[in-house]
Design a protein around this motif. Structure first.
Motif, PDB file in Angstrom:
ATOM      1  N   ARG A  69       5.344  14.980  25.219  1.00  0.00           N
ATOM      2  CA  ARG A  69       6.192  16.038  24.686  1.00  0.00           C
ATOM      3  C   ARG A  69       6.909  15.518  23.452  1.00  0.00           C
ATOM      4  NH1 ARG A  69       8.450  13.565  28.794  1.00  0.00           N
ATOM      5  NH2 ARG A  69      10.611  12.921  28.711  1.00  0.00           N
TER       6      ARG A  69
ATOM      7  N   GLY B 166      -1.465  14.494  27.904  1.00  0.00           N
ATOM      8  CA  GLY B 166      -1.268  14.803  29.320  1.00  0.00           C
ATOM      9  C   GLY B 166       0.050  15.511  29.555  1.00  0.00           C
ATOM     10  N   GLU B 167       0.291  15.837  30.794  1.00  0.00           N
ATOM     11  CA  GLU B 167       1.479  16.591  31.191  1.00  0.00           C
ATOM     12  C   GLU B 167       2.777  15.938  30.710  1.00  0.00           C
ATOM     13  OE1 GLU B 167       3.343  19.818  32.756  1.00  0.00           O
ATOM     14  OE2 GLU B 167       1.189  19.498  32.694  1.00  0.00           O
ATOM     15  N   GLY B 168       2.808  14.604  30.638  1.00  0.00           N
ATOM     16  CA  GLY B 168       4.044  13.927  30.268  1.00  0.00           C
ATOM     17  C   GLY B 168       4.295  13.867  28.774  1.00  0.00           C
TER      18      GLY B 168
END
Length: 91
Positions: A88, A84-86
């Motif tokens: 990293r 998901g976007e979070g």
């Protein structure tokens, strides 16, 4: 990836909570070029998660499928997920 694979090896060898079907899927994913793979979920028949590039999804799934069928295991099913976007890399 290497830590994922080491974790699987520990679960398999030290805790003895893997099974031949999961080991086959991990091995096939790694042989197909996965960066790492390990069992997850319930031991003795949970699931495998493999870290692979998007371009390798089909070929890795086919390698896992072929390995399972050739060993007389049930046909595996697949769920493709993306971080998901979070998610990293922390460096």
């Amino acid at each position: 990836g290497g830590l994922m694979t080491a974790s699987h090896e520990s679960l398999r060898d030290d805790y003895e909570v893997s099974c031949p079907e999961l080991d086959s899927a991990v091995d096939a994913a790694l042989e197909a070029g996965a960066w790492g793979a390990r069992m997850t979920g319930g031991g003795f028949g949970g699931a495998v998660i493999a870290l692979i590039p998007h371009s390798s999804v089909e070929s890795t799934a086919q390698a896992i499928y072929d390995a399972a069928v050739s060993r007389g295991f049930p046909e595996p099913t697949f769920l493709v997920a993306r971080p998901g976007e979070g998610a990293r890399r922390l460096v």
